[in-house]
Design a protein around this motif. Sequence first.
Motif, PDB file in Angstrom:
ATOM      1  N   ASP A   1       0.825  -1.208   0.000  1.00 39.49           N
ATOM      2  CA  ASP A   1       0.000   0.000   0.000  1.00 39.49           C
ATOM      3  C   ASP A   1       0.860   1.258   0.000  1.00 39.49           C
ATOM      4  O   ASP A   1       0.564   2.223  -0.706  1.00 39.49           O
ATOM      5  CB  ASP A   1      -0.941   0.010   1.208  1.00 39.49           C
ATOM      6  N   GLN A   2       1.948   1.246   0.794  1.00 35.95           N
ATOM      7  CA  GLN A   2       2.843   2.405   0.833  1.00 35.95           C
ATOM      8  C   GLN A   2       3.535   2.604  -0.513  1.00 35.95           C
ATOM      9  O   GLN A   2       3.678   3.731  -0.981  1.00 35.95           O
ATOM     10  CB  GLN A   2       3.893   2.227   1.935  1.00 35.95           C
ATOM     11  N   LEU A   3       3.947   1.515  -1.134  1.00 38.23           N
ATOM     12  CA  LEU A   3       4.602   1.591  -2.436  1.00 38.23           C
ATOM     13  C   LEU A   3       3.657   2.171  -3.487  1.00 38.23           C
ATOM     14  O   LEU A   3       4.019   3.061  -4.248  1.00 38.23           O
ATOM     15  CB  LEU A   3       5.098   0.216  -2.879  1.00 38.23           C
TER      16      LEU A   3
ATOM     17  N   GLU B   1       4.169   5.580  -5.615  1.00 36.58           N
ATOM     18  CA  GLU B   1       4.326   5.538  -7.070  1.00 36.58           C
ATOM     19  C   GLU B   1       3.139   6.135  -7.832  1.00 36.58           C
ATOM     20  O   GLU B   1       3.319   6.692  -8.913  1.00 36.58           O
ATOM     21  CB  GLU B   1       4.555   4.101  -7.532  1.00 36.58           C
ATOM     22  N   PHE B   2       1.925   5.979  -7.294  1.00 31.60           N
ATOM     23  CA  PHE B   2       0.729   6.366  -8.045  1.00 31.60           C
ATOM     24  C   PHE B   2      -0.132   7.416  -7.355  1.00 31.60           C
ATOM     25  O   PHE B   2      -1.152   7.827  -7.888  1.00 31.60           O
ATOM     26  CB  PHE B   2      -0.120   5.128  -8.361  1.00 31.60           C
TER      27      PHE B   2
END
Length: 101
Positions: free
Chosen positions: A12-14, A18-19
């Motif tokens: 979720d953090q990634l 990124e998005f």
Amino acid sequence: MKAKKSKFISLDQLVDTEFGKSGQERRDEFDAGYQSFKLGFLLHEARMHQGLTQEELALKVGTTKSYISKIENDVKEVRLSTLKKIVEVGLGGQLHISIDF
């Protein structure tokens, strides 16, 4: 003794990094694409669990192996009525749909 800070981040953090956060255009596009991919993956896994080939599943629901392959590989969108038939008739399961706010 001082605790080590983890270098790992959650999925979720990634995705947030990124998005962007949910509700932002780029993130919403990502989420929509992920849901399509997830559906194909779930159908593939259910078919494999039942021990069916794409051709066997297609015959059970009255479609083609090519169509099943395209759904599983996110090449073609599937109509809700067709998805219901694949899940219930072809795989012997139940289709559950939810709307989250």
